[in-house]
Design an enzyme around this catalytic site. Structure first.
Site, short mmCIF file in Angstrom:
data_model
loop_
_atom_site.label_atom_id
_atom_site.label_comp_id
_atom_site.label_asym_id
_atom_site.label_seq_id
_atom_site.Cartn_x
_atom_site.Cartn_y
_atom_site.Cartn_z
CG HIS A 206 3.60 -4.08 -3.99
ND1 HIS A 206 4.05 -4.94 -3.00
CD2 HIS A 206 4.67 -3.85 -4.81
CE1 HIS A 206 5.33 -5.19 -3.21
NE2 HIS A 206 5.73 -4.56 -4.29
CG ASP A 207 5.39 -5.49 -7.59
OD1 ASP A 207 4.87 -4.50 -8.14
OD2 ASP A 207 6.60 -5.54 -7.27
CE LYS A 210 6.84 -5.59 -10.86
NZ LYS A 210 8.13 -5.49 -10.14
CG HIS A 235 3.08 -3.84 -12.40
ND1 HIS A 235 4.01 -2.91 -12.82
CD2 HIS A 235 3.04 -3.74 -11.04
CE1 HIS A 235 4.51 -2.29 -11.78
NE2 HIS A 235 3.94 -2.76 -10.68
CG HIS A 259 2.05 -0.26 -6.36
ND1 HIS A 259 1.24 -0.91 -7.25
CD2 HIS A 259 3.33 -0.57 -6.71
CE1 HIS A 259 1.99 -1.60 -8.10
NE2 HIS A 259 3.25 -1.41 -7.79
CG ASP A 288 8.64 -0.24 -3.16
OD1 ASP A 288 8.89 -1.45 -3.05
OD2 ASP A 288 8.79 0.39 -4.23
#
Length: 373
Positions: A206-207, A210, A235, A259, A288
């Site tokens: 999901h990240d 970044k 991101h 997300h 999350d």
């Protein structure tokens, strides 16, 4: 005999790699000069460093491809950034990324799998020409190739997630936890098979976008300015663009893109509402929050699971899909504790493995080299 080309401009690391691989029974050809290495032929596997003078690892692999198109490519890198990972995947056609310092088990396993991949591709090409007589054997080889493609993709995903973890250590292991939390919630609502894998992959990655965010913003200790928030909120799109062109990850990339959306339309980047948000992203939003509330942060200790349950129940219908929130609340606390314990065991095992290995840079004398890793 299996022949491997090993290239690293640090002669001490090169000698260590040569000793390890010779002890595994391979014929090892070494070069500390990537320009000379680019002239080599007649090997099945190449293992190269990324940061080297004159030619970096991607440039070296491109040069070697002309005379050695079928050689399987492995890359060592200490540069945990978006450009290294994306160029390795898209330009270098890298079978596996290995980090520095490497794990001895990962190194030998990756080399062994690379030679196996080379042999299977050879066999597949030969059997294709003989398909009338050897159709059954061809099918078996193809099944093995599919398995190796999954292994390659899994290895690349692990490399990319590790690259993010090394940059953003505040959330290290967060991605692993939420991926397993998401899978458990998806099971609760009846998802099965490939659909479960997609939810887990999307939560794990999901990240990943970044990696494309500037360090000055990602690692800033204080609050972000409005302009910095604009950059940070890009991101999900960074991650989507990174993954969407990989067929194996296309469905997961939609979870990455969405997300940060909310059930009530107040999320980003597209202000989607309700079921316009893919199910995996709606699942992720809940788990999350679970992880954010129950995990330690530098500025506070993790809070009890009941706090997370109360918050998710309170925000059902606004931030969260109400049906998914109800499914979450049906799952006993022991399940979330079991998953957290599973990830903590993984973390402890990795720390133990690395603590028992000699550091590959331990015998290397420091030297001033602007192009070095």
């Amino acid at each position: 005999m299996d022949r491997i080309l090993v290239v690293d401009d640090d002669v001490r690391i090169l000698a260590a790699l040569s000793r390890i691989l010779q002890s595994e029974g391979y014929e090892v050809v070494t070069h500390s000069d990537p320009v000379q290495a680019a002239r080599e032929e007649g090997f099945q596997v190449v293992l190269t460093d990324f940061m080297m003078p004159y030619l970096n690892g991607i440039e070296l692999l491109s040069a070697l491809r002309e005379k050695n198109p079928r050689a399987v490519r492995l890359m060592l890198t200490a540069a945990a950034d978006f450009r290294t990972a994306s160029e390795a995947v898209n330009r270098g056609e890298v079978f596996r990324l290995l980090g520095k310092p490497w794990s001895l088990a990962d190194l030998t396993s990756s080399v062994r799998q690379a030679f196996e991949h080379h042999r299977l591709v050879d066999a597949n090409e030969r059997l294709t020409r003989e398909v009338a007589e050897k159709n059954a054997e061809l099918l078996a080889i193809n099944r093995d190739l599919e398995r190796l493609v999954v292994e390659r993709t899994t290895g690349l995903l692990d490399g990319l997630i590790s690259a993010l973890d090394y940059r953003d250590t505040e959330t290290q292991w967060h991605s692993r936890r939420v991926s397993l939390y998401a899978r458990r919630l998806a099971e609760e609502i009846g998802l099965q098979g490939a659909a479960l894998d997609v939810v887990e992959q999307g939560a794990l990655l999901h990240d990943i976008g970044k990696i494309g965010v500037k360090d000055s913003i990602l690692l800033k200790p204080g609050p972000l300015t409005p302009d910095e928030w604009v950059e940070m909120r890009k991101h999900p799109e960074f991650g989507f663009r990174m993954l969407a062109k990989m067929p194996y990850l296309h469905d997961a990339s939609l979870i990455v893109l969405q997300h940060q959306e909310r059930w009530d339309g107040k999320g980003y980047p597209a202000n989607l509402t309700g079921e316009a948000i893919v199910i995996g992203a709606r699942i992720f939003a809940i788990v999350d929050t679970l992880d954010a509330i129950t995990s330690d942060r530098p500025y506070r200790k993790g809070r009890p699971l009941q706090v997370a349950r109360d918050e998710i129940g309170r925000c059902a219908g606004t931030q969260f899909d109400p049906a998914l929130a109800a499914a979450f609340l049906r799952i006993p606390d022991s399940e979330w504790a079991r998953i957290r314990g599973q990830v903590e065991a993984m973390e402890a095992e990795e720390l133990q493995r690395f603590s028992n290995l000699p550091h590959p840079m331990a015998t290397t004398q420091p030297h001033a080299r602007a192009t070095g890793t």
